[in-house]
Structures are given as C-alpha cells and as structure tokens.
Scaffold this motif. Structure first.
Motif, PDB file in Angstrom:
ATOM      1  N   HIS A  55       2.222  -1.137  19.323  1.00  0.00           N
ATOM      2  CA  HIS A  55       2.120  -0.012  18.385  1.00  0.00           C
ATOM      3  C   HIS A  55       0.708   0.141  17.826  1.00  0.00           C
ATOM      4  O   HIS A  55       0.229   1.261  17.667  1.00  0.00           O
ATOM      5  N   MET A  90      -6.102   0.222   8.519  1.00  0.00           N
ATOM      6  CA  MET A  90      -6.384   1.622   8.847  1.00  0.00           C
ATOM      7  C   MET A  90      -7.029   2.350   7.661  1.00  0.00           C
ATOM      8  O   MET A  90      -7.949   3.137   7.836  1.00  0.00           O
ATOM      9  N   GLU A  91      -6.523   2.049   6.451  1.00  0.00           N
ATOM     10  CA  GLU A  91      -7.105   2.709   5.268  1.00  0.00           C
ATOM     11  C   GLU A  91      -8.566   2.304   5.075  1.00  0.00           C
ATOM     12  O   GLU A  91      -9.402   3.126   4.719  1.00  0.00           O
ATOM     13  N   GLN A  93      -1.641  -3.907   8.593  1.00  0.00           N
ATOM     14  CA  GLN A  93      -2.126  -2.857   9.494  1.00  0.00           C
ATOM     15  C   GLN A  93      -2.448  -1.575   8.713  1.00  0.00           C
ATOM     16  O   GLN A  93      -3.433  -0.897   8.994  1.00  0.00           O
ATOM     17  N   GLN A  94      -1.612  -1.261   7.714  1.00  0.00           N
ATOM     18  CA  GLN A  94      -1.864  -0.065   6.901  1.00  0.00           C
ATOM     19  C   GLN A  94      -3.196  -0.218   6.144  1.00  0.00           C
ATOM     20  O   GLN A  94      -4.030   0.695   6.141  1.00  0.00           O
ATOM     21  N   PHE A  95      -3.400  -1.378   5.502  1.00  0.00           N
ATOM     22  CA  PHE A  95      -4.675  -1.620   4.805  1.00  0.00           C
ATOM     23  C   PHE A  95      -5.836  -1.504   5.793  1.00  0.00           C
ATOM     24  O   PHE A  95      -6.863  -0.897   5.493  1.00  0.00           O
ATOM     25  N   PRO A 117       0.826  -1.214   0.000  1.00  0.00           N
ATOM     26  CA  PRO A 117       0.000   0.000   0.000  1.00  0.00           C
ATOM     27  C   PRO A 117       0.859   1.263   0.000  1.00  0.00           C
ATOM     28  O   PRO A 117       1.722   1.423   0.870  1.00  0.00           O
ATOM     29  N   SER A 140       0.225   8.055  13.263  1.00  0.00           N
ATOM     30  CA  SER A 140       0.037   6.643  12.934  1.00  0.00           C
ATOM     31  C   SER A 140       0.882   6.262  11.727  1.00  0.00           C
ATOM     32  O   SER A 140       1.549   5.224  11.706  1.00  0.00           O
ATOM     33  N   ILE A 189      -1.505   2.260  20.002  1.00  0.00           N
ATOM     34  CA  ILE A 189      -1.341   3.726  19.867  1.00  0.00           C
ATOM     35  C   ILE A 189      -2.151   4.192  18.652  1.00  0.00           C
ATOM     36  O   ILE A 189      -2.939   5.134  18.743  1.00  0.00           O
ATOM     37  N   MET A 190      -1.943   3.502  17.527  1.00  0.00           N
ATOM     38  CA  MET A 190      -2.587   3.929  16.275  1.00  0.00           C
ATOM     39  C   MET A 190      -4.111   3.842  16.368  1.00  0.00           C
ATOM     40  O   MET A 190      -4.814   4.699  15.854  1.00  0.00           O
ATOM     41  N   CYS A 228       2.987  -5.210   8.764  1.00  0.00           N
ATOM     42  CA  CYS A 228       2.852  -3.743   8.682  1.00  0.00           C
ATOM     43  C   CYS A 228       1.924  -3.361   7.533  1.00  0.00           C
ATOM     44  O   CYS A 228       1.074  -2.469   7.679  1.00  0.00           O
ATOM     45  N   GLU A 229       2.081  -4.019   6.387  1.00  0.00           N
ATOM     46  CA  GLU A 229       1.203  -3.730   5.247  1.00  0.00           C
ATOM     47  C   GLU A 229      -0.250  -4.012   5.608  1.00  0.00           C
ATOM     48  O   GLU A 229      -1.158  -3.246   5.268  1.00  0.00           O
ATOM     49  N   ALA A 259      12.058  -2.931   9.523  1.00  0.00           N
ATOM     50  CA  ALA A 259      12.030  -4.279   8.954  1.00  0.00           C
ATOM     51  C   ALA A 259      12.769  -4.321   7.616  1.00  0.00           C
ATOM     52  O   ALA A 259      13.509  -5.272   7.321  1.00  0.00           O
ATOM     53  N   ALA A 317       7.306  -9.678   8.895  1.00  0.00           N
ATOM     54  CA  ALA A 317       7.178  -8.410   9.622  1.00  0.00           C
ATOM     55  C   ALA A 317       6.690  -7.312   8.682  1.00  0.00           C
ATOM     56  O   ALA A 317       5.804  -6.517   9.028  1.00  0.00           O
ATOM     57  N   ILE A 318       7.261  -7.270   7.476  1.00  0.00           N
ATOM     58  CA  ILE A 318       6.858  -6.253   6.497  1.00  0.00           C
ATOM     59  C   ILE A 318       5.386  -6.458   6.115  1.00  0.00           C
ATOM     60  O   ILE A 318       4.602  -5.505   6.058  1.00  0.00           O
ATOM     61  N   ILE A 365       6.060   4.028  21.742  1.00  0.00           N
ATOM     62  CA  ILE A 365       6.776   3.930  20.463  1.00  0.00           C
ATOM     63  C   ILE A 365       8.150   3.306  20.697  1.00  0.00           C
ATOM     64  O   ILE A 365       8.524   2.318  20.062  1.00  0.00           O
ATOM     65  N   LEU A 371       3.962   3.561  11.774  1.00  0.00           N
ATOM     66  CA  LEU A 371       3.907   2.335  10.974  1.00  0.00           C
ATOM     67  C   LEU A 371       4.924   2.335   9.835  1.00  0.00           C
ATOM     68  O   LEU A 371       5.543   1.298   9.566  1.00  0.00           O
ATOM     69  N   LEU A 384       1.778   3.396   2.966  1.00  0.00           N
ATOM     70  CA  LEU A 384       2.814   2.930   3.886  1.00  0.00           C
ATOM     71  C   LEU A 384       4.208   3.278   3.381  1.00  0.00           C
ATOM     72  O   LEU A 384       5.111   3.582   4.159  1.00  0.00           O
TER      73      LEU A 384
END
Lengths: 325, 325
Positions: B78, B148-149, B144-146, A24, A101, B81-82, B141-142, A112, B137-138, B104, A105, A27
């Motif tokens: 994390h 949130m989006e 979590q980004q999706f 995405p 946020s 927090i977000m 994170c992706e 990573a 790990a990457i 953080i 992130l 990110l």
C-alpha cells in the motif's frame, strides 16, 4: 426482544460514545466522516439481534457490532476508490473529498480498528470470533475481486454471479449474525443455523437490490432507476435475461450492453426493460428472492426455541423483502 | 540458539510450505509475487529469536512470524501506491505491474491473511497477541500518515521525526519480538523488556537507513546514494543539519530543498553533503545510532537469564549496525 429501529438506536448510541478522532487527525477525520454518513446499520443490528435471541441481552455484543460496522465501512471506502464512485449517501466519497492516499490509509486504519473492537469479546470466545471474522474479511475481498473481473468479461454465468454476491454481501450478514450468536452462547448447531439464515437473507438482500435498481418506485427510491442498465453492470436481471432470451433478443441485449453502443441512456433503459418484461425477468427475480427468503426462514425455524423470540429476525427478513429503497 | 541466517532459512522453509495462490487468482497472484520478492525477513526472524530465547524452541512462533511478514509486506504494497514507487527490490511494484485497484485489494487481503496466521497462536495467548498486533497495525498506519504529512511541510522538528519513525518502523520490530516472547511464555516484565529492546533497535535501524542513503559505499549499497537528498525527503540528517546550521547554511539548505530549486541532481547532493560534513552530521547520526543501540542492549541485559542465550539477539543488533546495505 427489540425491533430493528431500537437495535439501531442502541447501536448508534454506543457508536457515538466512541472517540475516533485523534492524532494524526488527517488519518482519523475520514474515518469519523465515513461513520457519520450513517447507513442502515444492518450488520450491527443483526449481530445484536442474534446475541439477544440466544442470551436475552445485547450488551455483550456491542463491541463486536462496532467492529462489524467499521469493517463494512472500510470495504465501502476502498471499493469507492476502485470503482471510482464520487458520491456515497449523498456526499463526496473519501477519495474525492481528500485523495486516494488518504482513502487507502484511513481505510487500512479502519480495518485495524475493526479488529480492535472484535478483540474486546470475551477471551474464551475470541479464537472462534477471530477466525470467523478473518475468514469473512478474506471472502469479502474475493467477492470484490470477482465483481471487478466480471465487469471486464462479456459473459458471466448465473452460478458465478450468485457465488460472487454470496462472497461480497451474504457472508458478512451471515458472520454478523453468527458472531452475535457465539457471544450469546448459542450451541454450535444453532450458530451454524443462524449463519445459513444470514447467508440466504444476504442473497435475497442483494437480488432485491438488483430488482430495485430496475423496478423501484422512483419517488420512494430517491434516485433514478435503471442505473445498472446504463452502466452495463452485471446483475441477476441481465444474466437471467441473457440465459432465457431467444437468439434475436440475446443479440440485441448484447448490442445494447456493448461499451460501444450508440444509444441515448433513457432509450436504452426502456428497450432493455421491454425485453426484461417480455422474458418475465421481474417475476423470475421475485421468485428467486422468495426462494432465498424461504430457505432463510427454514433455518430460523429449525432453531429450537419459542417462536416469539424469533420475532425480530423475522421482522428484519420481512422488512428487507418489502423495502423500496 | 540459532543465528539470523538459520532463522531466516527456517522461516523461508515454513513460508514455502504455505499455499497462497488460489481462486480468484487475480487477487492472490500479487500476494505471491510480493512474498517471492524476498527481503531481509527481519521481523519474522526477530519473532522466532525471541520465542527461542524464552522457550528454547522456535516452532510455536512460525505462524505468528508468517503473520508479521504478511503484515509488513501489506504495508509495503500500500505504501508503494501512496508514494508512487515504481520499483521495489529491483522489480516493478504491484500497482505498476497490475494496477492500483489490484494493489489496494490484494493488500487488504494480505492484511486479513496476516490475521489468519496470527489467529493460529495458542488460544490462551491469542487475546494478548491479538491486542498487541492490532495496536501495532494502527500505529504503523499513524506513522505512514505522519510521514506523508511531513513531506508537505517546510519544517519538521527532530522529536516529531523520531516519533514518526518509532510508529512507522520501530513498533513493528518491537511487537515482532514481544509476540515471540509471549508465545515463548516470557514473564510480562521480560516481554516488556524485549519490546523496548526492539523499539530502540528499530530506531537505530531507521537512523542507519537514513545514514546509508547519504554515506554508504556505493558499490556495496547496490544503488546510487543521495536519493533522499534528491527527493527532498525529511531524514534525521537534514533535520539535524537545519537545527545546527548557522543562518547562512540554513538558508542555503532550505533553498536547495525547495521544490522549485534549479540545480543539477549530483551538484545538489555534493553541496548538501558538504554542509553536512561541516556540521559533522555523519558523526552526530552515528552517535544517535550508538545511543539507541546501547539502550537496546541494556534492556536485553536486564532480562534475567544466561548471557549465552542472548547471543542471537546481540548478533542481530551488531549485524544491523554494521550493515552496508
């Protein structure tokens, strides 16, 4: 051997060939933005220089150098949230341009990604590089924690301050060099020497930062000097001054540095600098920098190889000491 | 072979022997606090179970299991927090108990500590484990980004949602299993099968979470059901409902899920559930879960070894499907 500018150019070329923007995009945009801000590229340059010192070539260290620069930029990204810094290198910081946020992130992702590039070193070198990189990452976090704690404390001892900057700044320069040395197949002894060279170089580097903030030529510095004094930042200068001052000056410095002090910014800076001058803080700090630099050079000299090969690292040491920015 | 409870006990014993609290305590206290909150310890248990499946022993995988649990807990720290979540496992989250900076930085440290434990695997296995752990790990994170989006988008397609939960949840279960398998010296083919087993198990796990939030027995669930509906969270249930609803129900669901909807919480939950019931969302979701579970079991069955050895992983699959919390 290549000079600092050439190493930076090689590094930036290698970095440009990497594709960071993917889905995405929300990110990865902040990662690309952060890397595009530039910077001294000191850590990757040191990594490449150390690899070349021992192996005659830089190419095997390029991926590790990218990993080190990604890690360094990740720490800046997260530090900017914690320190509420709105501007870095003349542009809005990630948490200001996007939001916290996104900064948290994309920072995590950058960390990573740093490991992704570290993971590209030769299989037989990976365990040692992985261990050193990880230990360094933990130490850098510890340094940032001490730094934040110190801001809330009325007094910090010089030893505590030196240990904080060792963790926050020096160990990453040291590890960048040692990782380059490991990849360049240095002996364990030489790799350890180059680490200590970097540690001392890093201490000198941070003290020079402290010094420049108060005493730089403002035109060359490109921003107003005295910012550390205005923001009551604990630095080598004020800590040394508080140590050396008589009761009266000590009381006045404490007053000026109290959050409730009612004094105009420029006036505060002038008054603090006047006390610094009386106590010879500038020359004391310069002597401390020279001392770390001398220790760094001793470590470099102890590495058993032709002195001419050490030219790049000596030139970097000299450049860092003479810099005015 | 050991059951889930025994694996958890072994894991918790190993974790208890590790010393996380050190100087600066301000940095490490939140890490110890987070680990002490407990949790299902599902990822380390899966890692140990996979290692035992292929090698007959769990001991070689204990460090990697600690690394996986540290990583999982770092993401929770994390994410809290977000997502501005004040409570986790009945206690204040780290950013509430301390502050965002602490959350953080101690999260970053926890991520680095995860790599420290991952780095303890056998040298010859490290490159593969390092690569898989980093890629995972990457991806997390992706995910979590999706996630949130998606919260800010009016509509999310089912495929997008499934890809998001695959990244955010399934790949870490899959990687936990595969890392255990690699340490247990599984063949590449079997390691890949156990990964796909975990991926499908993870999809079923997340859909079960979505289902429980709406349909759990409230007493056993231990908290109020319908929270996802109240907070307009995109889940498999609402996405499927919007896909299957006629124009009238679709309009009403969109109205109820709009941030400006003026309706009392309990009333909203009842009305949404009534539409879900009409559209048979519960049984559709159950069927999807069964489908992922079936695919998971097929992968497990394809691994060429005595079925009796697979008992633990089959039991975990069954347990995750039957859970009411």
């Amino acid at each position: 051997m290549h000079g600092l500018e050439t190493l930076r150019t090689y590094f930036n070329q290698a970095l440009d060939q990497e594709q960071f923007l993917k889905v995405p995009e929300g990110l990865y945009e902040p990662i690309e933005y952060t890397l595009d801000l530039g910077g001294k590229r000191l850590r990757p340059a040191l990594c490449l220089a150390a690899c070349e010192l021992f192996s005659g070539t830089i190419s095997n260290a390029l991926n590790a150098a990218i990993g080190l620069e990604l890690f360094h930029n990740f720490t800046l990204l997260h530090d900017d949230i914690m320190d509420e810094s709105p501007i870095r290198r003349g542009k809005p910081t990630v948490y200001k341009k996007w939001d916290s946020s996104r900064a948290i992130l994309s920072g995590d992702t950058m960390f990573a990604k740093a490991y992704e590039y570290i993971g590209k070193v030769d299989k037989e070198k990976l365990p040692e590089v992985h261990q050193l990189f990880t230990q360094t990452a933990i130490e850098v976090c510890e340094g940032q924690q001490f730094d934040m704690e110190f801001e809330d404390r009325p007094a910090v001892a010089k030893d505590e301050y030196l240990e904080m900057i060792r963790l926050k700044t020096a160990v990453l320069l040291a590890a960048s060099l040692k990782i380059g040395a490991i990849i360049g197949k240095a002996s364990e002894e030489d790799a350890q020497r180059i680490y200590r060279f970097g540690e001392n170089l890093g201490m000198a580097f941070q003290l020079k930062d402290d010094l420049l903030d108060a005493y730089a030529d403002q035109v060359k510095f490109g921003k107003k000097t005295g910012n550390d004094i205005v923001t009551n930042k604990k630095t080598y200068l004020i800590i040394t001054a508080l140590e050396k001052a008589n009761e009266q000056d000590k009381a006045r410095l404490s007053e000026l540095y109290s959050p409730s002090a009612k004094i105009e910014k420029d006036e505060k800076v002038s008054e603090v600098l006047a006390i610094f001058d009386k106590l010879q803080i500038k020359s004391i700090t310069e002597a401390a920098i020279m001392n770390y630099q001398r220790k760094a050079i001793e470590e470099l000299e102890a590495i058993n190889m032709s002195g001419s090969r050490k030219g790049t690292l000596l030139a970097i040491t000299d450049y860092l000491n003479k810099r005015e920015v």
